[in-house]
Design an enzyme around this catalytic site. Structure first.
Site, PDB file in Angstrom:
ATOM      1  N   GLY A 124      68.975  49.128  39.986  1.00  0.00           N
ATOM      2  CA  GLY A 124      69.153  47.676  40.041  1.00  0.00           C
ATOM      3  C   GLY A 124      68.296  46.905  39.056  1.00  0.00           C
ATOM      4  O   GLY A 124      68.501  45.714  38.873  1.00  0.00           O
ATOM      5  N   CYS A 145     100.883  44.202  50.013  1.00  0.00           N
ATOM      6  CA  CYS A 145     101.424  44.240  48.643  1.00  0.00           C
ATOM      7  C   CYS A 145     102.947  44.203  48.707  1.00  0.00           C
ATOM      8  O   CYS A 145     103.567  44.963  49.445  1.00  0.00           O
ATOM      9  CB  CYS A 145     100.945  45.495  47.927  1.00  0.00           C
ATOM     10  SG  CYS A 145     101.788  45.791  46.347  1.00  0.00           S
ATOM     11  N   CYS A 154     104.222  47.858  47.237  1.00  0.00           N
ATOM     12  CA  CYS A 154     103.967  49.162  47.866  1.00  0.00           C
ATOM     13  C   CYS A 154     103.573  49.014  49.333  1.00  0.00           C
ATOM     14  O   CYS A 154     103.369  50.008  50.015  1.00  0.00           O
ATOM     15  CB  CYS A 154     102.886  49.931  47.107  1.00  0.00           C
ATOM     16  SG  CYS A 154     101.218  49.326  47.391  1.00  0.00           S
ATOM     17  N   CYS A 204      99.392  44.514  44.377  1.00  0.00           N
ATOM     18  CA  CYS A 204      98.123  45.219  44.156  1.00  0.00           C
ATOM     19  C   CYS A 204      97.524  44.849  42.794  1.00  0.00           C
ATOM     20  O   CYS A 204      98.214  44.874  41.779  1.00  0.00           O
ATOM     21  CB  CYS A 204      98.347  46.728  44.143  1.00  0.00           C
ATOM     22  SG  CYS A 204      98.530  47.469  45.755  1.00  0.00           S
ATOM     23  N   CYS A 262      98.811  51.224  43.210  1.00  0.00           N
ATOM     24  CA  CYS A 262     100.126  50.748  43.599  1.00  0.00           C
ATOM     25  C   CYS A 262     101.203  51.761  43.179  1.00  0.00           C
ATOM     26  O   CYS A 262     102.081  52.132  43.960  1.00  0.00           O
ATOM     27  CB  CYS A 262     100.381  49.393  42.959  1.00  0.00           C
ATOM     28  SG  CYS A 262     101.737  48.475  43.700  1.00  0.00           S
TER      29      CYS A 262
END
Lengths: 208, 372, 309
Positions: free
Chosen positions: C39, C248, C251, C273, C279
């Protein structure tokens, strides 16, 4: 040793394919640093002059250059090692361990970690990477690792570390985010103990 | 390995073709040559070299051609090439006192050794469009100056003889040893910055940005009371030490513009009253840039000279972080890349907050009606 | 040889993966330190790349420094492999490193991304490289690097909590929806790059190594695998991710991030998506959504293509 002999030694034993070999050594280092305690075997091919080992030699070739002062411990220092590092990497010798970006040491006789650069609170990255040559990465006293990069715990048992290693390591961890990062090398096998890793004896109570 | 080829790839290829087509323009006209750009658009080439930090007129001209005359695009092209070049070392500092100056003017003295030399300047041209230039009329050769080729004393050195201006950093004395200068294209940037790195950032900084900042100091935003001590344009020798030889060898000559501003400084308890310096040095011929750089350099020394830092031009982090036009262009223009994923997240939040707002409104409305 | 031909000859040689070896070593050293201090933003001497700053120069430098001939590269922008900038970066690596590329998340060893984390769980051995515009999470609260660096040194993150709390007071919500700050391994507050906060939980305890490159701002940072990554929040306002009302349209996937696609100027729209590979995979496996099968997708593809012109 004659100059001619020195220069033959210095110019041989480097990477035969610098671009791809350096990449392979780095990727191994990146992997072991990201997963402390795991072992990677480096590709053979580097032949530094004694007493610098093959593994540490490969690390030096992959990462050291004119921007990285290098410090050699007594047991690793020699005219031919200096000449080799100078020719192969162009790395200058550090004025002292606290000035080094990389330090190459032998496990049993290594100086205290506190002697090396631990960075500053603002720039903790300005610290030494300590490349420690040990006898083996197994067969020693069992140690437990915890911290980033480790799913729960990992156990290691390197052989050939100084008796005070755990005390030094605890002091180093207490400096976090400052501290030195350690790479253990035995032959061509390599493992990393970055400063973020908490190391304890297996028979000690677990770290909180 | 299979790679799905969709609209993007074809669209990019077509865009590149169209760009090449527009770049070439009307095919009945001859293609402009790199040599023509070097010779006839020399100041464009100079600016590209200066802000790309690479002295290479041919490559800069090629960049100008490739960029269709877009200067920042050309600078970008040359920088992306420069970054791949290996470093062999650093040259000696150039000795501008030895410059074969084509132009040298000083605003601080009426006359001085070597005289005021106007050289090839736009100053005093009346800015009237010249119809003759629309054609290809023969142009006379310019007369040579009698004293051409002789080095000229620097104005700052004249003031230094009287000790009325702060000492220049020469790096040759025991108390001021010469250290290798930094290179911000090879080192991470860090604030506060040493003056060598700051000058490098200014030298490759955007001409327009520095011009505006320099101008702002004249209008009172961090005033430095500047006098244009001297501006000189001409060629200097670039030399490099070769340790194996034990002496410096010449790498060639480059044209540079140098500006030394003489600025006021009241002195302090420790220091006697002295003029201070602002310094500008750029590749090629560009006194606008060199002067602006000198003004900003002096302003950025506010901290070092114990002045209050109140104006934008005195704020090192602000000035240096925003002076680079390649960085600025990239980040401003990156807003045209798709951001629809982030926008979707914002859209969702605004819709939700909007719905909650409407619920609150109608609730307040109902409460009010009930009360009435 | 003519001057022009000589120019061409001089310009033609670039190293594997474009960067010279000294630059790669410098970036590699920065990556190792970044992994060792999760980080923390390691300053590095970012190079001028042959693409504009702000367009992924940091990610490209990181990828160029780690990539080898064995790697398989996937590049996404907004979750999609076929957005123009993703196509352009992928083509760059094919050209300068002749490396294998893929659009399949699970086949890739290196995934360079802008603004999304793939939906499919990443595996050990994979590296996710983020393109980062502004690496400093405190930058919008304090513009000075000299100040923010001190705050990180002192672990002084009060300002960030104050900002998030002010949002709640004013809007009733934390008004940050992307680039939502996280605390890494209990020490550094970090900017996850402008991914929607929907993706934040995927960073936590990931099996993959995550590397972040900010070219213009000259910073590299990292999250090792299996590292705690916590989105900042408050007890009374816990961190929440965005949810979508419908699955979605192509899909039928739920619990994934969706793009809103405008279908006409009468308010017609559909949600599909954002992760195009995910997808496609689902549709190949026989999943269908409200507007499947393929007529609707053709319309979506058209939208993509138009953005490239």
């Amino acid at each position: 040793m004659s100059d001619a002999r020195l220069s033959t030694l210095a110019v041989s034993g480097g990477f035969s394919d610098p671009v791809f070999e350096a990449q392979a050594v780095f990727r191994a280092l990146m992997d072991v640093t990201a997963r402390p305690g795991t072992v990677h075997t480096l590709p053979a091919g580097v032949a530094p002059p004694a007493p610098l080992g093959q593994g540490p030699g490969a690390v030096a070739l992959a990462l050291c250059d004119p921007d990285t002062p290098v410090w050699l411990d007594r047991d690793i220092d020699s005219e031919s090692v200096r000449a080799w590092l100078s020719f192969q990497c162009g790395a200058p010798l550090a004025q002292g361990p606290e000035r080094s970006a990389f330090a190459f040491v032998k496990g049993e006789t290594m100086p205290d970690m506190a002697d090396f650069a631990s960075g500053t609170q603002e720039y903790p990255d300005r610290s030494t990477t300590l490349v420690v040559e040990v006898e083996a990465l197994d067969g020693g006293a069992a140690l437990r690792l915890e911290g980033p990069g480790i799913d729960g715990q990992r156990r290691i048992a390197p052989r050939g570390l100084p008796a005070t290693f755990m005390t030094q390591r605890a002091a180093n961890r207490a400096l976090f985010p400052r501290g030195v990062d350690v790479v253990l090398v035995a032959g061509l096998c390599m493992m990393a103990l970055p400063r973020s890793t908490v190391v304890s004896h297996v028979n000690e109570p677990e770290a909180g | 390995m299979y790679v799905a080829v969709k609209g993007g790839e074809a669209a990019i290829a077509n865009a590149h073709k169209m760009l090449a087509d527009r770049r070439r323009g009307d095919r009945s006209l001859p293609s402009i040559t790199v040599e023509q750009i070097v010779e006839q658009l020399a100041l464009a080439v100079d600016r590209v070299m200066a802000e790309a930090s690479l002295y290479a007129p041919d490559l800069a001209a090629l960049a100008v051609k490739q960029a269709r005359g877009d200067m920042i695009e050309a600078i970008f092209l040359l920088r992306a090439y420069r970054t791949t070049l290996p470093r062999f070392g650093a040259s000696q500092p150039v000795e501008t006192g030895e410059m074969i100056a084509e132009r040298r003017v000083s605003a601080t003295y009426k006359d001085l050794p070597g005289g005021q030399v106007l050289g090839p300047t736009f100053d005093y041209t009346h800015r009237l469009l010249d119809p003759a230039l629309a054609g290809d009329e023969a142009v006379e050769t310019a007369p040579a100056r009698d004293s051409e080729g002789e080095p000229l004393t620097r104005v700052a050195d004249i003031l230094a003889q009287e000790d009325l201006i702060e000492r220049a950093f020469t790096g040759d004395s025991a108390e001021m040893p010469r250290e290798p200068s930094g290179d911000l294209t090879r080192e991470p940037m860090e604030f506060p910055m040493a003056r060598d790195l700051r000058l490098q950032a200014l030298a490759r900084g955007d001409e327009g940005f520095l011009l505006a900042l320099g101008y702002s100091t004249q209008r009172g935003y961090g005033r430095t009371h500047p006098f244009a001590g001297e501006i000189r344009i001409g060629e200097v020798e670039v030399e490099m030490d070769v340790p194996e030889l034990g002496f410096a060898v010449s790498l060639g000559r480059i044209r540079v513009t140098e500006c030394q501003m003489v600025n006021q400084f009241a002195g302090s308890a420790k220091l006697p009253p002295q003029f201070t310096r602002g310094y500008g040095l750029v590749f090629g011929q560009s006194e606008r840039k060199a002067m602006a750089m000198a003004l900003v350099d002096r302003s950025l020394r506010a901290g070092e000279l114990g002045e209050d830092r109140v104006a934008p031009a005195q704020d090192e982090e602000f000035v240096i972080s925003h002076a680079d036009n390649v960085q600025a262009t990239g980040f401003v223009e990156h807003l045209k890349l798709p951001h629809y994923v982030d926008f979707q997240a914002e859209l969702d939040l605004v819709r939700r907050m909007r719905a909650e707002f409407e619920v609150r409104q109608s609730r307040d409305h109902d409460t009010q009606e009930a009360a009435e | 040889m003519s001057a022009a031909a000589a120019l061409g000859e001089d310009l033609a040689t670039y190293n594997f993966a474009y960067l010279d070896e000294q630059t790669k070593r410098m970036i590699r050293r920065a990556i190792l330190k970044a992994i060792a201090i999760p980080g923390y933003q390691v300053p590095f001497a970012s190079r001028e790349m042959p693409m504009p700053y702000g367009w992924g120069t940091g990610g490209v430098q990181v990828t160029a420094s780690i990539i080898g001939p064995q790697d398989v590269l996937k590049v996404i922008d907004q979750g999609a492999d076929d957005t123009t900038n993703a196509v352009s970066i992928r083509a760059f690596f094919q050209k300068v490193a002749s490396v294998a590329v893929t659009t399949k998340t699970r086949e890739a060893t290196i995934i360079q991304t802008r603004h999304r984390i793939p939906e499919e769980k990443l595996q050990a051995g994979q590296v996710l490289v983020y393109q980062v515009p502004i690496p400093e999470p405190l930058r919008f609260l304090e513009p000075r690097e000299t100040e923010t660096r001190k705050m990180h040194a002192l672990e002084e993150y009060g300002l960030m909590h104050v900002k998030l709390y002010e949002d709640i007071a004013r809007h009733g919500h934390i008004a940050t929806t992307y680039a939502y700050p996280v605390l890494v391994a209990g020490r550094y507050v970090m900017d996850p790059s402008p991914t929607p906060k929907f993706d934040n939980p995927k960073m936590d305890m990931s099996d993959a190594l995550q590397l972040f490159g900010a070219g213009r701002e000259k910073r590299i940072y990292a999250i090792p695998p299996h590292t705690r990554v916590v989105s900042l929040d408050f007890e009374d306002h816990p961190f929440e991710i965005q949810t979508f009302d419908e699955p979605c349209a192509l899909c039928g996937a739920e619990g994934v991030y969706l793009d809103e696609v405008i279908l006409d100027d009468r308010g017609g729209r559909m949600f599909v998506c954002s992760d195009t590979d995910h997808c496609e995979d689902r549709r190949a496996a026989g999943h269908r959504g409200r507007l499947s099968p393929d007529e609707a997708y053709a319309g979506h593809g058209q939208v993509q293509e138009d953005t490239g012109r």
